[in-house]
Design a protein around this motif. Structure first.
Motif, mmCIF file in Angstrom:
data_model
loop_
_atom_site.group_PDB
_atom_site.id
_atom_site.type_symbol
_atom_site.label_atom_id
_atom_site.label_comp_id
_atom_site.label_asym_id
_atom_site.label_seq_id
_atom_site.Cartn_x
_atom_site.Cartn_y
_atom_site.Cartn_z
ATOM 1 N N MET A 47 0.838 -1.199 0.000
ATOM 2 C CA MET A 47 0.000 0.000 0.000
ATOM 3 C C MET A 47 0.876 1.254 0.000
ATOM 4 N N HIS A 48 1.953 1.241 0.799
ATOM 5 C CA HIS A 48 2.872 2.386 0.809
ATOM 6 C C HIS A 48 3.505 2.589 -0.576
ATOM 7 N N LYS A 49 3.841 1.500 -1.234
ATOM 8 C CA LYS A 49 4.415 1.600 -2.574
ATOM 9 C C LYS A 49 3.419 2.236 -3.535
ATOM 10 N N GLY A 50 2.130 1.888 -3.358
ATOM 11 C CA GLY A 50 1.106 2.506 -4.184
ATOM 12 C C GLY A 50 1.028 4.011 -3.980
ATOM 13 N N LEU A 51 1.200 4.456 -2.730
ATOM 14 C CA LEU A 51 1.201 5.896 -2.453
ATOM 15 C C LEU A 51 2.273 6.610 -3.267
ATOM 16 N N LEU A 52 3.437 5.977 -3.372
ATOM 17 C CA LEU A 52 4.565 6.597 -4.070
ATOM 18 C C LEU A 52 4.400 6.569 -5.585
ATOM 19 N N GLN A 53 3.400 5.837 -6.079
ATOM 20 C CA GLN A 53 3.158 5.787 -7.519
ATOM 21 C C GLN A 53 2.181 6.861 -7.990
ATOM 22 N N PHE A 54 1.747 7.724 -7.070
ATOM 23 C CA PHE A 54 0.831 8.806 -7.441
ATOM 24 C C PHE A 54 1.462 9.680 -8.517
ATOM 25 N N ASP A 55 0.722 9.899 -9.617
ATOM 26 C CA ASP A 55 1.276 10.651 -10.743
ATOM 27 C C ASP A 55 1.024 12.152 -10.647
ATOM 28 N N GLY A 56 0.423 12.594 -9.532
ATOM 29 C CA GLY A 56 0.155 14.011 -9.346
ATOM 30 C C GLY A 56 -1.119 14.490 -10.017
ATOM 31 N N LYS A 57 -1.836 13.575 -10.677
ATOM 32 C CA LYS A 57 -3.036 13.985 -11.425
ATOM 33 C C LYS A 57 -4.274 13.168 -11.061
ATOM 34 N N ASP A 58 -4.093 11.865 -10.893
ATOM 35 C CA ASP A 58 -5.238 10.972 -10.758
ATOM 36 C C ASP A 58 -5.008 10.042 -9.563
ATOM 37 N N LEU A 59 -5.937 10.047 -8.587
ATOM 38 C CA LEU A 59 -5.797 9.194 -7.420
ATOM 39 C C LEU A 59 -5.773 7.713 -7.794
ATOM 40 N N LYS A 60 -6.372 7.366 -8.917
ATOM 41 C CA LYS A 60 -6.393 5.957 -9.326
ATOM 42 C C LYS A 60 -4.997 5.440 -9.666
ATOM 43 N N SER A 61 -4.055 6.352 -9.890
ATOM 44 C CA SER A 61 -2.685 5.908 -10.183
ATOM 45 C C SER A 61 -2.064 5.177 -8.999
ATOM 46 N N MET A 62 -2.620 5.355 -7.784
ATOM 47 C CA MET A 62 -2.130 4.640 -6.606
ATOM 48 C C MET A 62 -2.694 3.223 -6.520
ATOM 49 N N ASP A 63 -3.792 2.960 -7.239
ATOM 50 C CA ASP A 63 -4.446 1.655 -7.224
ATOM 51 C C ASP A 63 -4.803 1.235 -5.796
ATOM 52 N N HIS A 64 -5.333 2.185 -5.022
ATOM 53 C CA HIS A 64 -5.549 1.924 -3.606
ATOM 54 C C HIS A 64 -6.750 1.057 -3.299
ATOM 55 N N ALA A 65 -7.700 0.963 -4.194
ATOM 56 C CA ALA A 65 -8.894 0.170 -3.916
ATOM 57 C C ALA A 65 -8.548 -1.284 -3.604
ATOM 58 N N ARG A 66 -7.446 -1.767 -4.121
ATOM 59 C CA ARG A 66 -7.069 -3.169 -3.919
ATOM 60 C C ARG A 66 -6.539 -3.455 -2.521
ATOM 61 N N TYR A 67 -6.161 -2.419 -1.777
ATOM 62 C CA TYR A 67 -5.518 -2.615 -0.480
ATOM 63 C C TYR A 67 -6.445 -2.414 0.719
ATOM 64 N N TRP A 68 -7.603 -1.820 0.514
ATOM 65 C CA TRP A 68 -8.481 -1.444 1.618
ATOM 66 C C TRP A 68 -9.828 -2.141 1.503
#
Length: 339
Positions: free
Chosen positions: A190-211
């Motif tokens: 999940m932390h790695k997903g946070l660091l993948q944020f592209d600055g434009k779209d929250l979906k770039s973190m792919d967070h739905a899969r972790y929570w």
């Protein structure tokens, strides 16, 4: 008091020692602290207490004022996690003190009623005693309880943090190392997903899969609690990312897991510049801040179900030019009388 030589003993040490310390009278604080802390111990605490070293400072600046203001203090741990960090046994603990607030504390006016003071702590052991503690106390939440609110309203929900829904956050007689590894693997993804944020779209973190779909995020007072991914994004993540677009990782103080629970944190955890948008009612200041943060997680299967997040909001606001305690003094009849 027996020393702690393994993870289970470290858990039991923290659980019993601080419950005992909370009820120690002020004349015996120094002796009790000598049983808990090593001779050169350091305690890093929330603003305005900040860094303390040695038993005398720890007693004089933290415990004596606390015990004088809350004479019937009772400690209630809600999560207790043990593991190894930097080659030393380390314990993370979250909970609250319950007490009657009878004397002003840190310029917060006494209510003479029952309050709950929530804490997040990380204790690192060396040679059987605690050598270093990091302690975050939610003073803003205490201000909220006594009706003294000095900043803009929270956008999330304010209120007392509950313990884990599974009621198994405190298991002092065991440590689940294998389960903890699975838990930490998920947290790090999940932390790695946070660091993948592209600055434009929250979906770039792919967070739905972790929570989990209805996960609870218990933010500090000033931000408040949120529910589910949408609530988390609307009430915390979007305001934070817009306000601090250049955030980066700081100094880690803990990364341990035990069964379905994990604790991570940094001092500072996040370094960022307030350049993007309003945050907590403040227009962009252009100032860089160091954020003291802890995260306590409960995992349910392959997803995160609950996340408690102590943050030193008062320290962050001080760095942004807002002295919260000065505002409290002003609101309660003691305004600054000089330039």
């Amino acid at each position: 008091m027996p020393v702690a030589t393994n993870f289970i003993e470290a858990k039991q040490f923290v659980h019993s020692a601080f419950s005992r310390l909370a009820q120690t009278d002020t004349d015996n604080l120094h002796a009790t602290l000598g049983e808990i802390y090593g001779p050169d111990a350091v305690v890093r605490c929330s603003h305005p207490i900040n860094e303390l070293s040695g038993h005398e400072e720890i007693a004089g600046s933290l415990w004596r004022p606390l015990r004088e203001s809350f004479q019937d203090l009772e400690r209630r741990d809600l999560i207790l996690v043990a593991g190894e960090f930097e080659d030393h046994p380390t314990v993370g603990v979250m909970g609250h003190y319950q007490a009657t607030f009878t004397k002003d504390w840190l310029d917060i006016p006494a209510s003479h009623g029952v309050v709950h003071i929530r804490y997040g702590e990380v204790h690192q052991f060396r040679q059987g005693r605690i050598a270093k503690s990091h302690v975050l106390i939610d003073l803003l939440d205490l201000m909220h309880q006594v009706g003294c609110w000095p900043i803009a309203p929270s956008v999330g929900a304010e209120g007392m943090w509950p313990g884990p829904a599974t009621n198994d956050g405190v298991l002092p007689d065991g440590v689940d190392v294998a389960g903890g590894k699975r838990t930490m693997d998920l947290i790090l993804l999940m932390h790695k997903g946070l660091l993948q944020f592209d600055g434009k779209d929250l979906k770039s973190m792919d967070h739905a899969r972790y929570w989990s779909p209805n996960f609870m995020w218990y933010g500090p007072s000033g931000i408040g609690a949120t529910r589910g991914l949408e609530g988390f994004e609307l009430h915390h993540q979007i305001p934070f990312l817009r306000a601090f677009p250049d955030r980066r990782i700081g100094k880690r103080i803990v990364s341990i897991a035990d069964g379905n629970f994990a604790v991570t944190g940094g001092w500072p955890s996040v370094i960022a510049t307030h350049t993007g948008a309003d945050w907590l009612g403040l227009s962009p200041t252009g100032r860089e801040v160091n954020m003291r943060v802890m995260d306590f997680y409960r995992v349910d299967g392959a997803v995160i179900a609950e996340n408690w997040v102590p943050i030193d909001i008062i320290d962050i606001l001080m760095q942004l030019g807002v002295d919260v305690l000065d505002r409290v003094r002003h609101l309660h009849g003691r305004p600054r009388r000089t330039l």
